[in-house]
Motif scaffolding. Structure first.
Motif, PDB file in Angstrom:
ATOM      1  N   ASP A 172      40.917  22.733  26.709  1.00 49.04           N
ATOM      2  CA  ASP A 172      39.605  22.610  27.246  1.00 49.04           C
ATOM      3  C   ASP A 172      39.697  23.311  28.773  1.00 49.04           C
ATOM      4  O   ASP A 172      38.654  24.307  29.032  1.00 49.04           O
ATOM      5  N   ASN A 188      30.976  28.343  26.401  1.00 55.42           N
ATOM      6  CA  ASN A 188      30.310  26.897  26.380  1.00 55.42           C
ATOM      7  C   ASN A 188      29.486  26.805  25.183  1.00 55.42           C
ATOM      8  O   ASN A 188      28.654  27.644  24.577  1.00 55.42           O
ATOM      9  N   THR A 238      35.339  10.389  38.751  1.00 57.20           N
ATOM     10  CA  THR A 238      35.576   9.798  37.370  1.00 57.20           C
ATOM     11  C   THR A 238      36.693   8.941  36.967  1.00 57.20           C
ATOM     12  O   THR A 238      36.445   7.856  36.353  1.00 57.20           O
ATOM     13  N   MET A 289      39.843   9.215  32.658  1.00 58.03           N
ATOM     14  CA  MET A 289      39.038   9.618  31.483  1.00 58.03           C
ATOM     15  C   MET A 289      39.486  10.880  30.793  1.00 58.03           C
ATOM     16  O   MET A 289      39.769  11.840  31.430  1.00 58.03           O
ATOM     17  N   GLN A 290      39.153  10.849  29.397  1.00 59.19           N
ATOM     18  CA  GLN A 290      39.869  12.000  28.591  1.00 59.19           C
ATOM     19  C   GLN A 290      38.362  12.457  28.123  1.00 59.19           C
ATOM     20  O   GLN A 290      37.243  12.099  28.354  1.00 59.19           O
ATOM     21  N   ARG A 291      38.607  13.600  27.360  1.00 59.50           N
ATOM     22  CA  ARG A 291      37.513  14.495  26.698  1.00 59.50           C
ATOM     23  C   ARG A 291      36.291  13.702  26.246  1.00 59.50           C
ATOM     24  O   ARG A 291      35.128  14.336  25.998  1.00 59.50           O
ATOM     25  N   ASN A 292      36.775  12.849  25.574  1.00 58.55           N
ATOM     26  CA  ASN A 292      35.669  12.213  24.545  1.00 58.55           C
ATOM     27  C   ASN A 292      35.107  10.639  25.353  1.00 58.55           C
ATOM     28  O   ASN A 292      34.473  10.020  24.644  1.00 58.55           O
ATOM     29  N   GLY A 293      35.555  10.770  26.755  1.00 52.09           N
ATOM     30  CA  GLY A 293      34.902   9.559  27.243  1.00 52.09           C
ATOM     31  C   GLY A 293      35.816   8.258  26.988  1.00 52.09           C
ATOM     32  O   GLY A 293      35.679   7.135  27.884  1.00 52.09           O
ATOM     33  N   LEU A 306      36.291   1.638  27.595  1.00 51.98           N
ATOM     34  CA  LEU A 306      35.901   1.175  28.960  1.00 51.98           C
ATOM     35  C   LEU A 306      36.250  -0.493  28.670  1.00 51.98           C
ATOM     36  O   LEU A 306      36.806  -0.977  29.512  1.00 51.98           O
ATOM     37  N   VAL A 348      31.551   3.907  19.239  1.00 57.14           N
ATOM     38  CA  VAL A 348      32.670   4.121  18.447  1.00 57.14           C
ATOM     39  C   VAL A 348      33.023   5.660  18.453  1.00 57.14           C
ATOM     40  O   VAL A 348      32.465   6.597  17.880  1.00 57.14           O
ATOM     41  N   PRO A 349      33.954   6.093  19.075  1.00 64.22           N
ATOM     42  CA  PRO A 349      34.386   7.349  19.252  1.00 64.22           C
ATOM     43  C   PRO A 349      34.728   7.783  17.805  1.00 64.22           C
ATOM     44  O   PRO A 349      35.357   6.923  17.073  1.00 64.22           O
ATOM     45  N   VAL A 350      34.634   9.195  17.628  1.00 69.31           N
ATOM     46  CA  VAL A 350      35.294   9.460  16.227  1.00 69.31           C
ATOM     47  C   VAL A 350      36.652  10.122  16.423  1.00 69.31           C
ATOM     48  O   VAL A 350      37.097  10.959  17.306  1.00 69.31           O
TER      49      VAL A 350
END
Ligand SMILES: Cc1cc2nc3c(=O)[nH]c(=O)nc-3n(C[C@H](O)[C@H](O)[C@H](O)COP(=O)(O)OP(=O)(O)OC[C@H]3O[C@@H](n4cnc5c(N)ncnc54)[C@H](O)[C@@H]3O)c2cc1C
Ligand code: SF4
Lengths: 139, 810
Positions: free
Chosen positions: B48, B54, B528, B536-540, B587, B796-798
């Protein structure tokens, strides 16, 4: 526990009209909260007054346009002084792009913007309205 | 890289963007990334961080991005390109930006297991996976050029005994003459990389590889990396019958058109006027030429300067212009400081030169070689920089400031006079500093001096909302004893603040011990990670890092962490700082997870704060045969004392039990090494992207002296550093260096040592684990509810599974 899959396209019943979210007092000042309207994730901001002005409220998409992560409510708010007035902003917590809270436009670079939603306070209750005809969550 | 730049330039103009249908095809699986910074991937940078494309933006503009697909053929008659899966894509105009491939020398068994090249992210992944799986101890790099040395450094950083073999009689034979190369050799030797010059590799021994065989010796190695030059990736063009240069490369004209007018070639695959450029700068210039051409403008590419200035193995190296053996030379050589500086002069004019170990005045000498300023005072410019003589020389406007994007000082000046008054604006307008970033300090300096000369007041203010530097703000807050954002903003700021000043004030309030960081209006200031007291990681989702003081952990605690990770399906990784990092918590899960961490007798590790991370340690004299002091106990003492201390940037530390230095204390912000008589204290070191060896500050200290000096040092840094300034760069900015620091901290020359110690005492006194504090007050748990109107529902993250653990999907 119910689940909302941020990457799935909304198949739920369309949500129409004004939806009650929570008592306005439950929203902290200058720190966003997320709300679920149907299956649309909305970030809500309540900003402290500037000078003698009123408190200002905003509702935008909770999805970070650059990464698709549901995090915008956790971004830092702020203002950009652009004559004639100050623009209220939120910065993505992931890569720090700032967005104009009124229009959703990205102020850093030409990236995609945030969707903005209508919001009102009726009898101390906060309500949000999605665009009519239901709504598809953008990811 | 060059392809991406072309896309960016082309789409910058909205009318072009709207009228063009653009398909981008790339053989690599990833969106374009910064290959120049590839090695930083081994240094902690993530994909990243390196990504320069982008995707969301490209999608918005309707670009059809096909990654992981190679073009297999160009059909010029039908104007289509064919992909590996049989699909074909039509084109009106085709741009080839296929770069190069590393050259693998034609030797027997060159492709044995364990033989790699060094060009892509996949190569680096494969190299580190191999080293780990095969427990590789020795590695060899074939080729002692620029990239070979970079690859060697990477192997060395992976902990291997590293060898470099070079056919020529010196390192970097293409750029350096014998003397300059000899000086570079000294730097390389010091890094304990073994060089074998005049070594012609004859074969690879073993499958997988066991050794590299030359004519007179064999080098044991379980990994071999080839870096013997690059070859343009021009096969597609050859097959399609385009004109190819003598030494390869697709021949282009000044418009970057190939022999087929609807096909362009740019970057390392192109051959312009007989020359192939292996640098991004010229490639970027070609990208501009084609983008302008397609928009109907003509910006001819007329060749490019190949001067380079870079940091190689931590050594500053610069080469510029041309040098012939018959030229006059002015040189300066100092083997003790490993500095070599030479310029070639013809008819009184500078034509080129080489600088090793000290590249001061590079810009002036380079400008002279390009003929944009007169060659005067060359001798004194070449003499090494001594204090006080710092550049009072006015560079001409035509002098280049950013070599990646070929931006001149004049370009920057006119942008500044047209209203670019911040670095961000200036970079965006001119593109200076947006390539490798090496010139950013120069660009900033130019900006400040221009603003000053325009009469624009130069304020080192942190942002538009406060007319103060971080240091001034710290003094104000401390003096007035402010304890909230509102008092600071009303007293000294304007507007609503922003993502820069809010966290800065949050950090200052925290450094001055103002209680729980999410209470009151401080909750809306936290950046953050501090926002949720987790990273916090890249998928929140978040990662959870408990404190493991000194790296000492009981089996029960380790088991408890394992159980927590298993129960919440957290991806688990051991960090470089002797801790355990648990990834993928949402969270709403954070309070439960942290409560279990605390039940196991652990506490918050403050990995989310710009704060003290870990005090790493070796086992010291408790176990080690060589140890002379108990390094673990000292590390634990220091970590407990400074835990939770918020600072302008993160702080790292280590304690080694003897001079063998197994804890790598000299690469830390503060490092301690045991001696027979006490402790040696090292300050302001750094690892990571710009490593800096810490300075020896004091020797043979008692425990009490050590703690007192550290209290003062840390508080002095916290008071005076800029926002996000690590101790290493703060140190570089101190006039007088280590002597000055000693005078402040040991001799109390500013008379502030009592205050500094009192501030630290207040911190130690008021420290509390932020997660214990969170869990003790139910109202604080509101911060960890995902949806205010649906507390029982969560997103729900993937996830996908990788090597048996759960990771975010790409
Ligand atoms: C470790 C390292 C350090 C470097 N350091 C510096 C430095 O300090 N300064 C400097 O100026 N330069 C440096 N370089 C060189 C710089 O990276 C290159 O000059 C630059 O990447 C060239 O850009 P390019 O677009 O021409 O090629 P690339 O960046 O290689 O891009 C070409 C892309 O095309 C793809 N491709 C090839 N064939 C096909 C096909 N048939 N179909 C589809 N896709 C295809 C490739 O997979 C690749 O992704 C460094 C290079 C490396 C490896
Ligand atoms: S630094 Fe010294 S004491 Fe510590 S492990 Fe290494 S050899 Fe042993």
């Amino acid at each position: 526990m119910t689940a909302v899959d941020p990457n799935a396209i909304d198949t739920a019943e369309p949500v129409e009209g004004w939806i009650r979210i929570c008592p306005a007092d439950a929203v902290p000042v200058d720190r966003g909260v997320a709300a679920l309207v149907g299956s649309t994730m909305v970030a809500i901001f309540r900003l402290s007054p500037l000078g003698d002005g009123p408190e200002e409220w905003f509702a935008v998409s909770h999805i970070d346009p650059r990464t698709g992560a549901p995090v915008m409510a956790r971004g830092l708010i702020g203002s950009v002084e652009r004559a004639p007035e100050a623009i209220a902003t939120v910065a993505s917590p992931l890569h720090k792009e700032r967005y104009d809270l009124r229009t959703g436009v990205c102020l850093d670079g030409q990236g995609a913007g945030l969707e903005v939603f209508e919001l009102r306070i009726i009898a101390q209750e906060l309500e949000v309205k999605l665009p009519s005809g239901g709504h598809r969550q953008e990811t | 890289m060059v392809g991406q730049r072309f896309v960016d330039e082309l789409l910058r103009d909205p009318t072009t963007a709207a009228s063009i249908e653009l398909t981008v095809i790339g053989a690599e699986r990833y969106p374009a990334y910064d290959r120049v910074a590839l090695s930083s991937y081994f240094d902690g940078a993530t994909l990243d961080d390196l990504t320069i494309s982008n995707r969301a933006e490209l999608a918005r503009l309707g670009v059809d991005l096909r990654l992981g697909w190679a073009v297999t053929a160009i059909n010029r008659d039908q104007q289509i390109v064919e992909l590996a899966d049989g699909q074909s894509i039509a084109y009106d105009q085709l741009v080839l930006a296929t770069g190069s491939t590393p050259f693998v020398p034609p030797i027997p068994r060159a492709d044995s297991g364990g033989c790699f090249v060094y060009r892509t992210i996949d190569d680096l992944d494969a190299i580190s996976a191999w080293c780990e799986e095969q427990n590789v101890e020795q590695g060899a790099v074939v080729g002692g050029g620029l990239l070979g040395l970079e690859a060697a450094n990477a192997l060395r950083n992976l902990g291997l005994e590293t060898h470099v073999v070079e056919m020529a009689d010196r390192l970097m034979p293409q750029q350096l003459d014998a003397q300059a190369s000899a000086m570079l050799q000294r730097w390389v030797d010091e890094l304990e990389i073994t060089t074998h010059l005049g070594f012609a590799t004859q074969t690879i021994e073993g499958e997988p590889v066991r050794a590299l065989v030359g004519s007179d010796r064999e080098i044991a190695a379980q990994i071999v990396v080839y870096s013997a030059g690059i070859r343009p990736c021009d096969q597609l063009a050859r097959d399609a019958g385009l004109v190819i240069g003598e030494r390869g490369g697709v021949v282009i004209d000044d418009d970057c058109r190939t022999s087929d007018p609807s096909i362009y070639a740019i970057g390392e695959v192109a051959c312009h006027a007989g020359q192939i450029y292996g640098l991004v700068g010229p490639g970027y210039a070609m990208a501009s030429t084609v983008a302008a051409g397609l928009a109907g403008e003509s910006v001819p590419f007329e060749g490019a300067d190949t001067s380079t200035k870079l940091k190689l193995l931590g050594v500053d190296v610069a080469c510029f212009g041309t040098t012939n053996p018959s030229d006059d030379r002015i040189e300066f050589s100092d083997p003790t400081s490993k500095v070599h500086r030479r310029v070639s002069v013809v008819g009184g004019l500078v034509t080129g030169g080489v600088l090793i170990g000290d590249i001061s005045n590079y810009d002036v000498l380079h400008a002279m070689s390009l003929g944009v300023m007169p060659s005067t005072n060359v001798g004194s410019l070449l003499a090494p920089a001594n204090e006080g003589s710092a550049t009072a020389i006015e560079l001409p406007d035509a002098a280049q400031i950013c070599s990646c994007n070929n931006v001149t000082r004049g370009d920057c000046k006119s942008a500044i006079s047209e209203g670019c008054h911040t670095l961000v604006e200036l970079k965006a307008t001119t593109t200076a500093g947006t390539g490798c970033g090496g010139c950013v300090p120069d660009v900033d300096r130019l900006l400040q001096s221009e603003l000053e000369s325009h009469g624009v007041a130069v304020k080192r203010s942190i942002c538009e909302h406060f007319d103060y530097s971080r240091q001034e703000l710290f003094d104000l807050i401390r003096f007035h004893d402010y304890d909230s954002w509102a008092t600071v903003l009303n007293g000294h700021g304007s507007g609503r603040g922003c993502e820069i000043c809010r966290p800065t004030v949050a950090s200052i309030l925290a450094s001055l011990s103002n209680g729980y960081v999410l209470d009151g209006d401080q909750a809306g200031l936290q950046d953050t990670n501090d926002h949720a007291l987790s990273n916090m990681q890249r998928n929140g989702t978040y990662s959870v890092v408990p404190r493991v003081p000194g790296g000492e952990i009981t089996p029960d605690q380790l088991i408890a962490l394992g159980e927590i990770a298993r129960d919440y399906e957290l991806y688990t990784k051991i960090t470089g700082a002797q801790r355990v990092d648990l990834f993928g918590a949402q969270l709403h899960e954070l309070p439960e997870i942290w409560s279990r961490v605390i039940d196991a007798g652990l506490e918050s590790g403050h990995a989310y704060g710009k704060a003290l991370r870990t005090v790493k340690s070796c086992v010291g004299d408790t176990w080690c045969r060589y140890g002379v002091q108990d390094s673990v106990s000292m590390a634990i003492l220091l970590e407990r004392r400074y835990r939770g201390l918020r600072a302008p940037h993160k702080l790292k530390s280590a304690v080694s039990g003897c001079t063998r230095e197994c804890a790598e204390a000299q690469s830390k912000d503060f490092g301690v090494i045991a001696t027979e008589n006490g402790w040696n204290l090292y300050l302001c070191g750094n690892g990571g992207r710009t490593p800096r060896h810490a300075d020896l500050f004091a020797v043979d200290l008692t425990d009490d002296e050590l703690v007192a000096y550290l209290d003062r040092f840390l508080m002095f840094y916290i008071r005076t550093a800029d926002r996000l300034q690590r101790t290493a760069s703060w140190f570089e900015s101190l006039d007088g260096g280590v002597d000055y620091l000693r005078s402040v901290i040991i001799d109390d020359s500013l008379g502030i040592c009592d205050e500094l110690e009192a501030d630290m005492a207040a911190h130690v006194e008021q420290y509390e684990c932020e997660w214990t504090a969170t869990l003790s007050d139910p109202s604080r748990l509101n911060h960890f509810v995902e949806f205010v109107n649906a507390p029982d529902t969560n997103s729900v993250p993937v996830w996908i599974s990788e090597r048996g653990q759960r990771v975010p999907s790409r």
